[in-house]
Design a protein around this motif. Structure first.
Motif, PDB file in Angstrom:
ATOM      1  N   LYS A  90       0.831  -1.216   0.000  1.00 47.85           N
ATOM      2  CA  LYS A  90       0.000   0.000   0.000  1.00 47.85           C
ATOM      3  C   LYS A  90       0.861   1.260   0.000  1.00 47.85           C
ATOM      4  CE  LYS A  90      -4.099  -1.955   2.212  1.00 47.85           C
ATOM      5  NZ  LYS A  90      -4.932  -1.982   3.434  1.00 47.85           N
ATOM      6  N   ALA A  91       1.949   1.250   0.748  1.00 45.54           N
ATOM      7  CA  ALA A  91       2.847   2.417   0.788  1.00 45.54           C
ATOM      8  C   ALA A  91       3.487   2.651  -0.574  1.00 45.54           C
ATOM      9  CB  ALA A  91       3.914   2.232   1.864  1.00 45.54           C
ATOM     10  N   ILE A  92       3.891   1.582  -1.233  1.00 42.44           N
ATOM     11  CA  ILE A  92       4.478   1.707  -2.578  1.00 42.44           C
ATOM     12  C   ILE A  92       3.415   2.224  -3.542  1.00 42.44           C
ATOM     13  CG2 ILE A  92       5.463   0.420  -4.518  1.00 42.44           C
ATOM     14  CD1 ILE A  92       6.682  -1.491  -2.363  1.00 42.44           C
ATOM     15  N   TYR A  93       2.215   1.676  -3.447  1.00 41.41           N
ATOM     16  CA  TYR A  93       1.113   2.129  -4.298  1.00 41.41           C
ATOM     17  C   TYR A  93       0.834   3.616  -4.060  1.00 41.41           C
ATOM     18  CZ  TYR A  93      -3.582   2.990  -5.959  1.00 41.41           C
ATOM     19  OH  TYR A  93      -4.669   3.541  -6.573  1.00 41.41           O
ATOM     20  N   ASP A  94       0.767   4.038  -2.805  1.00 43.42           N
ATOM     21  CA  ASP A  94       0.503   5.446  -2.487  1.00 43.42           C
ATOM     22  C   ASP A  94       1.559   6.367  -3.081  1.00 43.42           C
ATOM     23  OD1 ASP A  94      -1.804   4.755  -1.126  1.00 43.42           O
ATOM     24  OD2 ASP A  94      -0.882   4.902   0.869  1.00 43.42           O
ATOM     25  N   ALA A  95       2.803   5.889  -3.112  1.00 41.58           N
ATOM     26  CA  ALA A  95       3.893   6.701  -3.662  1.00 41.58           C
ATOM     27  C   ALA A  95       3.854   6.766  -5.186  1.00 41.58           C
ATOM     28  CB  ALA A  95       5.242   6.148  -3.192  1.00 41.58           C
ATOM     29  N   ARG A  96       3.292   5.729  -5.815  1.00 41.55           N
ATOM     30  CA  ARG A  96       3.256   5.687  -7.292  1.00 41.55           C
ATOM     31  C   ARG A  96       2.057   4.860  -7.759  1.00 41.55           C
ATOM     32  NH1 ARG A  96       6.932   3.120 -11.629  1.00 41.55           N
ATOM     33  NH2 ARG A  96       6.664   4.613 -13.307  1.00 41.55           N
ATOM     34  N   PRO A  97       0.852   5.430  -7.685  1.00 41.62           N
ATOM     35  CA  PRO A  97      -0.360   4.669  -7.995  1.00 41.62           C
ATOM     36  C   PRO A  97      -0.415   4.124  -9.422  1.00 41.62           C
ATOM     37  CG  PRO A  97      -0.902   6.865  -7.155  1.00 41.62           C
ATOM     38  CD  PRO A  97       0.571   6.767  -7.241  1.00 41.62           C
ATOM     39  N   GLU A  98       0.186   4.802 -10.363  1.00 38.41           N
ATOM     40  CA  GLU A  98       0.126   4.338 -11.762  1.00 38.41           C
ATOM     41  C   GLU A  98       0.830   2.998 -11.962  1.00 38.41           C
ATOM     42  OE1 GLU A  98       3.639   7.176 -11.489  1.00 38.41           O
ATOM     43  OE2 GLU A  98       1.605   7.126 -10.712  1.00 38.41           O
ATOM     44  N   ALA A  99       1.678   2.611 -11.024  1.00 41.25           N
ATOM     45  CA  ALA A  99       2.404   1.342 -11.144  1.00 41.25           C
ATOM     46  C   ALA A  99       1.457   0.143 -11.092  1.00 41.25           C
ATOM     47  CB  ALA A  99       3.453   1.224 -10.050  1.00 41.25           C
ATOM     48  N   ILE A 100       0.262   0.332 -10.514  1.00 37.60           N
ATOM     49  CA  ILE A 100      -0.692  -0.771 -10.377  1.00 37.60           C
ATOM     50  C   ILE A 100      -1.176  -1.253 -11.739  1.00 37.60           C
ATOM     51  CG2 ILE A 100      -2.904   0.458 -10.203  1.00 37.60           C
ATOM     52  CD1 ILE A 100      -2.058  -1.942  -7.546  1.00 37.60           C
ATOM     53  N   GLU A 101      -1.102  -0.381 -12.747  1.00 40.34           N
ATOM     54  CA  GLU A 101      -1.594  -0.731 -14.072  1.00 40.34           C
ATOM     55  C   GLU A 101      -0.522  -1.328 -14.976  1.00 40.34           C
ATOM     56  OE1 GLU A 101      -4.997   2.023 -15.439  1.00 40.34           O
ATOM     57  OE2 GLU A 101      -3.529   3.332 -14.454  1.00 40.34           O
ATOM     58  N   SER A 102       0.666  -1.535 -14.451  1.00 43.16           N
ATOM     59  CA  SER A 102       1.725  -2.092 -15.290  1.00 43.16           C
ATOM     60  C   SER A 102       1.384  -3.522 -15.697  1.00 43.16           C
ATOM     61  CB  SER A 102       3.075  -2.064 -14.569  1.00 43.16           C
ATOM     62  OG  SER A 102       3.130  -3.097 -13.613  1.00 43.16           O
ATOM     63  N   ASN A 103       1.888  -3.928 -16.826  1.00 48.49           N
ATOM     64  CA  ASN A 103       1.624  -5.267 -17.345  1.00 48.49           C
ATOM     65  C   ASN A 103       2.096  -6.344 -16.362  1.00 48.49           C
ATOM     66  OD1 ASN A 103       0.722  -7.097 -19.393  1.00 48.49           O
ATOM     67  ND2 ASN A 103       2.880  -7.479 -19.855  1.00 48.49           N
ATOM     68  N   ALA A 104       3.223  -6.129 -15.712  1.00 44.62           N
ATOM     69  CA  ALA A 104       3.751  -7.126 -14.771  1.00 44.62           C
ATOM     70  C   ALA A 104       2.791  -7.348 -13.606  1.00 44.62           C
ATOM     71  CB  ALA A 104       5.117  -6.697 -14.250  1.00 44.62           C
ATOM     72  N   ILE A 105       2.167  -6.295 -13.118  1.00 40.26           N
ATOM     73  CA  ILE A 105       1.230  -6.422 -11.994  1.00 40.26           C
ATOM     74  C   ILE A 105      -0.060  -7.093 -12.456  1.00 40.26           C
ATOM     75  CG2 ILE A 105      -0.143  -5.149 -10.293  1.00 40.26           C
ATOM     76  CD1 ILE A 105       2.881  -5.100  -9.720  1.00 40.26           C
ATOM     77  N   VAL A 106      -0.633  -6.588 -13.538  1.00 33.45           N
ATOM     78  CA  VAL A 106      -1.917  -7.102 -14.022  1.00 33.45           C
ATOM     79  C   VAL A 106      -1.804  -8.568 -14.443  1.00 33.45           C
ATOM     80  CG1 VAL A 106      -3.696  -6.834 -15.803  1.00 33.45           C
ATOM     81  CG2 VAL A 106      -2.718  -4.811 -14.703  1.00 33.45           C
ATOM     82  N   SER A 107      -0.765  -8.904 -15.170  1.00 31.65           N
ATOM     83  CA  SER A 107      -0.650 -10.275 -15.683  1.00 31.65           C
ATOM     84  C   SER A 107      -0.222 -11.291 -14.620  1.00 31.65           C
ATOM     85  CB  SER A 107       0.317 -10.326 -16.875  1.00 31.65           C
ATOM     86  OG  SER A 107       1.615  -9.974 -16.478  1.00 31.65           O
ATOM     87  N   ASN A 108       0.339 -10.827 -13.523  1.00 27.76           N
ATOM     88  CA  ASN A 108       0.772 -11.741 -12.461  1.00 27.76           C
ATOM     89  C   ASN A 108      -0.120 -11.717 -11.231  1.00 27.76           C
ATOM     90  OD1 ASN A 108       3.422 -13.041 -13.227  1.00 27.76           O
ATOM     91  ND2 ASN A 108       3.810 -10.917 -13.752  1.00 27.76           N
TER      92      ASN A 108
END
Length: 121
Positions: A81-99
């Motif tokens: 959550k802390a990483i997400y809060d610092a960079r929310p757009e990272a949640i949409e990366s292909n590595a996150i979505v596909s894994n």
């Protein structure tokens, strides 16, 4: 404490924040590792961009969530959550979505909720 060391890389490509996240595996009190990771994220805005080899910090933390014991799973979600809060757009990366299906259940649920919000924005 050496503030410049926050950006040093090991020969394997890891940074101190990666070791703080991995510390969740080895601490009696995993919340201490959460505090350290949050401190590093707050100290230097570039920490969020640090990669472990080719893996983003968010993906790294999500992958490790599978290795944590029960006492560290909540702490691991706090780091994510802390990483997400610092960079929310990272949640949409292909590595996150596909894994996402490979991550721990709480992490999957968090990612799914954040992806719904991201798609509505």
């Amino acid at each position: 404490l050496y503030p410049d060391a926050i950006n040093h890389t090991t020969t394997s490509g890891s940074h101190p924040v990666h070791f703080a996240i991995m510390g969740l595996l080895h601490r009696d009190n995993p919340i201490a590792a959460v505090d350290i990771a949050k401190f590093m994220l707050e100290c230097d805005p570039n920490v969020i961009l640090q990669r472990g080899g080719t893996t983003s910090l968010l993906h790294f933390a999500c992958l490790l969530s599978m290795a944590y014991n029960d006492s560290a799973k909540d702490a691991s979600l706090e780091v994510i959550k802390a990483i997400y809060d610092a960079r929310p757009e990272a949640i949409e990366s292909n590595a996150i979505v596909s894994n996402n299906q490979n991550y721990e259940e709480q992490v999957q649920a968090f990612i799914n909720i954040q992806l719904v919000y991201a798609r509505q924005a």
